[in-house]
Design an enzyme around this catalytic site. Structure first.
Site, PDB file in Angstrom:
ATOM      1  N   LYS A  39       0.834  -1.212   0.000  1.00 42.66           N
ATOM      2  CA  LYS A  39       0.000   0.000   0.000  1.00 42.66           C
ATOM      3  C   LYS A  39       0.864   1.255   0.000  1.00 42.66           C
ATOM      4  O   LYS A  39       0.646   2.191  -0.788  1.00 42.66           O
ATOM      5  CB  LYS A  39      -0.943  -0.023   1.197  1.00 42.66           C
ATOM      6  CG  LYS A  39      -1.947   1.123   1.173  1.00 42.66           C
ATOM      7  CD  LYS A  39      -2.862   1.080   2.381  1.00 42.66           C
ATOM      8  CE  LYS A  39      -3.982   0.067   2.219  1.00 42.66           C
ATOM      9  NZ  LYS A  39      -3.698  -1.271   2.708  1.00 42.66           N
ATOM     10  N   ARG A 116      -3.402   2.986   8.266  1.00 39.71           N
ATOM     11  CA  ARG A 116      -3.721   1.803   7.454  1.00 39.71           C
ATOM     12  C   ARG A 116      -2.545   0.835   7.453  1.00 39.71           C
ATOM     13  O   ARG A 116      -1.383   1.241   7.468  1.00 39.71           O
ATOM     14  CB  ARG A 116      -4.021   2.203   6.011  1.00 39.71           C
ATOM     15  CG  ARG A 116      -5.273   3.028   5.795  1.00 39.71           C
ATOM     16  CD  ARG A 116      -5.505   3.199   4.294  1.00 39.71           C
ATOM     17  NE  ARG A 116      -6.782   3.825   4.009  1.00 39.71           N
ATOM     18  CZ  ARG A 116      -6.934   5.110   3.732  1.00 39.71           C
ATOM     19  NH1 ARG A 116      -5.869   5.906   3.721  1.00 39.71           N
ATOM     20  NH2 ARG A 116      -8.119   5.604   3.468  1.00 39.71           N
ATOM     21  N   GLY A 131      -8.940  -5.439   2.089  1.00 39.95           N
ATOM     22  CA  GLY A 131      -9.774  -5.612   3.268  1.00 39.95           C
ATOM     23  C   GLY A 131      -9.306  -6.664   4.236  1.00 39.95           C
ATOM     24  O   GLY A 131      -9.989  -6.932   5.237  1.00 39.95           O
ATOM     25  N   THR A 135      -8.013  -0.878   8.976  1.00 38.34           N
ATOM     26  CA  THR A 135      -7.810   0.555   8.758  1.00 38.34           C
ATOM     27  C   THR A 135      -8.536   1.305   9.867  1.00 38.34           C
ATOM     28  O   THR A 135      -9.643   0.931  10.267  1.00 38.34           O
ATOM     29  CB  THR A 135      -8.368   0.972   7.387  1.00 38.34           C
ATOM     30  OG1 THR A 135      -7.546   0.437   6.355  1.00 38.34           O
ATOM     31  CG2 THR A 135      -8.409   2.491   7.246  1.00 38.34           C
ATOM     32  N   GLN A 182      -1.708   8.798   7.068  1.00 43.11           N
ATOM     33  CA  GLN A 182      -2.022   9.722   5.984  1.00 43.11           C
ATOM     34  C   GLN A 182      -3.040  10.747   6.454  1.00 43.11           C
ATOM     35  O   GLN A 182      -4.009  10.396   7.155  1.00 43.11           O
ATOM     36  CB  GLN A 182      -2.581   8.916   4.805  1.00 43.11           C
ATOM     37  CG  GLN A 182      -2.799   9.679   3.520  1.00 43.11           C
ATOM     38  CD  GLN A 182      -3.259   8.725   2.410  1.00 43.11           C
ATOM     39  OE1 GLN A 182      -3.839   7.674   2.676  1.00 43.11           O
ATOM     40  NE2 GLN A 182      -2.991   9.092   1.170  1.00 43.11           N
ATOM     41  N   GLU A 306      -9.322   4.128  -4.542  1.00 42.02           N
ATOM     42  CA  GLU A 306     -10.187   4.798  -3.579  1.00 42.02           C
ATOM     43  C   GLU A 306      -9.925   6.297  -3.672  1.00 42.02           C
ATOM     44  O   GLU A 306      -8.770   6.728  -3.778  1.00 42.02           O
ATOM     45  CB  GLU A 306      -9.924   4.270  -2.170  1.00 42.02           C
ATOM     46  CG  GLU A 306     -10.305   2.800  -2.010  1.00 42.02           C
ATOM     47  CD  GLU A 306     -10.054   2.259  -0.616  1.00 42.02           C
ATOM     48  OE1 GLU A 306     -10.008   3.065   0.326  1.00 42.02           O
ATOM     49  OE2 GLU A 306      -9.886   1.024  -0.492  1.00 42.02           O
ATOM     50  N   GLN A 319      -5.876   5.743  -2.276  1.00 37.43           N
ATOM     51  CA  GLN A 319      -5.311   4.393  -2.379  1.00 37.43           C
ATOM     52  C   GLN A 319      -5.441   3.913  -3.814  1.00 37.43           C
ATOM     53  O   GLN A 319      -6.372   4.303  -4.531  1.00 37.43           O
ATOM     54  CB  GLN A 319      -6.058   3.433  -1.444  1.00 37.43           C
ATOM     55  CG  GLN A 319      -5.378   2.098  -1.234  1.00 37.43           C
ATOM     56  CD  GLN A 319      -6.025   1.325  -0.084  1.00 37.43           C
ATOM     57  OE1 GLN A 319      -6.261   1.874   0.980  1.00 37.43           O
ATOM     58  NE2 GLN A 319      -6.316   0.061  -0.310  1.00 37.43           N
ATOM     59  N   HIS A 847     -15.623 -34.494 -24.914  1.00 35.28           N
ATOM     60  CA  HIS A 847     -15.093 -35.781 -24.441  1.00 35.28           C
ATOM     61  C   HIS A 847     -15.953 -36.383 -23.331  1.00 35.28           C
ATOM     62  O   HIS A 847     -16.341 -37.554 -23.383  1.00 35.28           O
ATOM     63  CB  HIS A 847     -13.668 -35.604 -23.942  1.00 35.28           C
ATOM     64  CG  HIS A 847     -13.151 -36.792 -23.199  1.00 35.28           C
ATOM     65  ND1 HIS A 847     -12.659 -37.895 -23.832  1.00 35.28           N
ATOM     66  CD2 HIS A 847     -13.108 -37.056 -21.874  1.00 35.28           C
ATOM     67  CE1 HIS A 847     -12.315 -38.791 -22.936  1.00 35.28           C
ATOM     68  NE2 HIS A 847     -12.561 -38.314 -21.741  1.00 35.28           N
TER      69      HIS A 847
END
Length: 894
Positions: A39, A116, A131, A135, A182, A306, A319, A847
């Site tokens: 990430k 995160r 996921g 977060t 962030q 995101e 993201q 087959h």
């Protein structure tokens, strides 16, 4: 080394790869990933590319290493819980604490941040881990950030994250976790953007999900968002969600989930008229799509993004990760919209091909193309109609789809082998982008005449009509001639072995296809008999039961005969793996040891996924066939379920069906009855030969495989490879170059890892367009109630379902209904204990369908996602005439 790194210091990509088919996004820098995780690597790369990423920094994996010191990673139950407890209780090491507090202060005084996880196995080109770790949003204050960091570390060991790693084949011990911190965007509206449609697979069709507030509501699935589809610079679709829940930041930290009694119509009253109740304007949607295109262009691969829009209307990227669920596009790319059919699906091989297997198929198919006058300049390149994607092979059907004659042939012949693919092609011919451009019949007829001349089709048809003995003798001579071509001195040099492999494989198809005019004559006579009797071809299925001259049926009956002659112990107790070990060590009882050796001497060239030269044969690893033999011993030889009894029953049913057809024909004219008997007699004589070309082909491929292993031994001795079997992860031209020396061990390790990843892919499209679209995904869901497919073998059976994804080591109780993705001859020993068959792939002439009819077991093929919608142990009813599968009342298939 610093424990924290600013986004602007991180570059995730080493540069554009020059390897064909490898996107820029796959060139991730290994050192960066090990330091900051997937990430943070992506966020750093986006920041350095000048894209709008909120400022932030990452706590490196070295901090996690210090905190996790002393963590007990002993495998077994309780591993995840032990690891979580340790990381939640451990004190944050002093240097780590100091680094976090200092870096957080650098963002501003008590600034709200998102904390995160950024694992070393996360947001990668082949595994998103979306996921799987936690977060924490709107975290305010240094102490709160420290607590969130500790909880992020612990989330590396949630049950779901552990299960995901195991499913992806990623070891626990080597995984580390960095933590992204962030600055929070005070999102007015937020959501997710896919730069390719994740459902249909269509590239450059952006899909946007949006809702008011933080994007967590959309990502977690807690809200029904607005949805927009953008294609060609236009908003093509708008769907309003109810947006009854939004996630909002709280003053002082944390978030709240706000439920709305009425649907949220828009973000602001001023825009309400323009958006029509949607939370984004068209202009904002197009801005998002344009930004997504920049991200995709930077990475060279479709992205899952995101995003958030702040109160000032500024768009932020929070993201980005690759969309790992998309199937790769075929290479080499050709201009215009192309239609690709999966050769793997058509052949019942869902897994990837080895590189050497691809080389072999290129040579064989080049020989096929040459029969029609379209052979490539270099046979190792394969013909123009063959492409590669996802380590699987694809046939380009664009030329016949866009030809009037080609459409006529496809729509008539495809249902015999791949009914579901035929249905897709019937829909594709209405696509204006695939309109007819070739209206003349001459190119098709010219190629057909050339083919017929090369395989002596007129002579073969004449023999089939007038002299079954001559026709069958020709089929036998083909096998004998192929065996003579396989002769190679034991002391042949590696270069001579490679020359021999190219020569034999290149001439394989022209040799084996000369049997097909005889087979086609037999099926044509079946059609004639049906018309003379006033029936449909499908009404005469019983005529095709227990046909002679079928090498696959003969193989299965010989295995059954062996089961009746060998000592029952230890087959009733030992596992298949243990039986294989004892056989290879010469420790089985005498009759069993000798009998199995004789069987493998004749049929040991066969195996699961046997058209891939790189995969083991039964002679290499007899585990599968010994497991089948053990299953046969569970059948009472005197019961009606015994294969020999089933075969005899099928032969009686075929005679009765012939008598019925002749009687119906006699009622329409005296001369018709003898013609029907003649036609159906020829049909039965030749229908079994359908399996003979593949039997010969696999025998040839297995012999070449054995020879190439000697080349592998030589490359091991010269230090080029680690093991002899590594040669199958080279292409033929690479093996030839390697004779001069070098070191290809790293290349082989990379290819083996990629092969293992592709082996875990559960979904392979049947047909895919060159823009990534899977046409089947555009269709609506299956009708409620019964699962519907293509009738393959008449009859009705109710029994317990057994879902089998891989026949190796599979156990099938007598009478159970086999539910599988598809089959090749390696599966057919399981048919003898099956009460019925359900397949996701195939058509009436595939087959599995042919063998099911011969064994007299009801079968339905071409049911989408049958292995997912039917579960082992479920009681189902298979109606092979209607093409339906139903479950016991109250227990419907999903």
């Amino acid at each position: 080394m610093s424990l924290t790194r600013d986004f602007s210091e991180i570059s995730a990509i080493t540069g554009v790869s020059g390897v064909s088919g490898v996107s820029r996004g796959s060139g991730f820098d290994a050192a960066t990933l090990a330091d900051v995780g997937g990430k943070a690597a992506n966020l750093g790369e986006l920041t350095r590319a000048g894209l709008p990423v909120p400022p932030g920094w990452v706590l490196t994996t070295d901090a996690y290493r210090q905190a996790a010191d002393g963590l007990d990673l002993t495998p077994g139950d309780g591993l995840a819980e032990r690891a979580r407890r340790h990381l939640l209780q451990v004190a944050v090491p002093g240097p780590v604490r100091e680094a976090i507090v200092k870096a957080y202060a650098g963002l501003g005084a008590d600034v709200p941040v998102a904390v995160r996880s950024s694992a070393t196995a996360e947001d990668l080109p082949f595994a998103s881990f979306a996921g799987q770790q936690d977060t924490f949003l709107n975290v305010v204050g240094a102490e709160a950030v420290l607590d969130a960091v500790r909880r992020c570390w612990a989330s590396l060991w949630t049950d779901r994250a552990v299960a995901y790693r195991e499913a992806e084949g990623i070891g626990h011990a080597g995984v580390r976790l960095a933590v992204v911190v962030q600055v929070m965007v005070d999102a007015r509206v937020a959501g997710v953007l896919f730069t390719a449609d994740p459902v249909t697979g269509r590239r450059h069709q952006a899909v946007v999900d949006a809702a008011p507030g933080l994007g967590e509501a959309v990502v977690s699935g807690a809200v029904n968002p607005d949805r927009f589809v953008v294609l060609g610079g236009e908003v093509r679709e708008r769907h309003a969600g109810d947006k009854r829940l939004s996630v909002r930041p709280l003053p002082g930290g944390g978030v709240e989930h706000v439920e709305h009694v009425e649907r949220v119509e828009s973000v602001g009253d001023a825009e309400r008229g323009e958006t029509g109740g949607l939370c984004l304007t068209d202009a904002q949607v197009l801005d998002l799509a344009a930004l997504g295109a920049r991200v995709e262009d930077h990475y060279g691969a479709p992205q899952d993004i995101e995003w958030a829009i702040d109160p000032d209307g500024t768009l932020w990227l929070t993201q980005a990760r690759p969309i790992t669920t998309l199937y790769p596009l075929p290479e080499p790319a050709r201009p215009g919209l192309r239609v690709h059919l999966s050769l793997n699906v058509a052949q019942g091989v869902m897994g990837p091909f080895t590189p050497m297997g691809v080389s072999a198929f290129n040579l064989v198919s080049s020989g096929a193309a040459s029969l029609f006058g379209h052979g490539p300049a270099d046979p190792l390149d394969g013909p123009a109609f063959l492409a590669e994607a996802g380590q699987r092979l694809w046939i380009d059907l664009t030329t016949p789809v866009r030809s009037r004659m080609g459409r006529a042939v496809l729509t008539r012949l495809m249902p015999l082998g791949e009914a579901r693919a035929a249905a897709v092609v019937r829909e594709l011919v209405h696509d204006p982008r695939l309109s007819v451009v070739q209206t003349s019949r001459r190119p098709f007829l010219r190629g057909l005449r050339r083919f017929a001349r090369r395989v002596h089709a007129p002579a073969r048809v004449r023999d089939a009509l007038l002299s079954p003995a001559r026709a069958l003798a020709h089929a036998a001579r083909v096998g004998e001639a192929l065996d003579r071509r396989l002769d190679l001195p034991a002391d042949a040099t590696p270069a001579q072995r490679l020359d021999h492999a190219e020569r034999v494989l290149g001439g394989l198809f022209p040799a084996i296809v000369s049997v097909m005019p005889i087979v086609i004559t037999g099926y044509a006579l079946l059609g004639l008999a049906a018309r003379l009797a006033g029936l449909r071809v499908g009404d005469l299925q019983d005529v095709l039961r227990a046909v002679p001259n079928n090498p696959t049926t003969e193989m299965d009956l010989e295995l059954w005969d062996l089961a009746t002659r060998i000592e029952p112990e230890p087959f009733r107790e030992a596992s298949a793996a243990e039986l294989a070990r004892r056989y290879l060590a010469g420790e089985l009882p005498p009759r069993a040891q000798r009998g199995i050796a004789a069987f493998l001497d004749k049929y040991g060239h066969r195996g699961v996924a046997e058209i891939d030269l790189g995969v083991p044969r039964w002679s290499d690893d007899p585990t599968h066939i010994l497991g089948v033999l053990a299953n046969y011993l569970r059948i009472d030889a005197g019961s009606g379920l015994a294969p020999a009894a089933l075969f005899a029953k099928g032969a009686r049913a075929a005679r009765a069906e012939t008598d019925r057809a002749a009687a119906l024909a006699a009622g329409k004219g005296r001369w018709r009855a003898p013609v029907v008997r003649f036609a159906l007699g020829r049909t039965r004589a030749y229908a079994g030969l359908r399996e003979l070309p593949k039997f010969y082909a696999v025998r040839t491929i297995a012999a070449v495989r054995h020879s190439l292993r000697a080349v592998g031994d030589h490359l091991v001795r010269t230090g080029v490879l680690d093991t002899a079997d590594d040669v199958y992860f080279l292409r033929l031209e690479e093996a030839r170059s390697a004779l001069a020396g070098g070191d290809l061990r790293d290349l082989v390790r990379e290819r083996r890892a990629a092969y293992e990843r592709e082996s875990r892919r559960r979904h392979v499209p049947r047909i895919m367009l060159s823009d990534g679209t899977e046409p089947e995904a555009l269709a609506g869901p299956a009708p409620e109630g019964a699962l519907t497919g293509t009738p393959a073998s008449a009859g009705t059976v109710t029994g317990v379902a057994r879902v089998v994804l891989d026949p190796t080591g599979a156990h099938l109780e007598p009478g159970e209904i086999l539910v599988c993705p598809s089959t090749d001859p390696g599966w057919t020993p399981l048919f003898l204990t099956a009460g019925g068959l359900v397949m996701e792939m195939g058509g009436a002439m595939s087959h599995g369908a042919v063998v099911a009819r011969e064994y007299g077991i009801p079968a339905v093929v071409g049911i989408p996602d049958a292995t997912g919608r039917i579960t082992t142990g479920q009681e189902i009813t298979v109606d092979g005439a209607a093409g339906t599968v139903t479950a016991r009342s109250g227990d419907e298939p999903r």
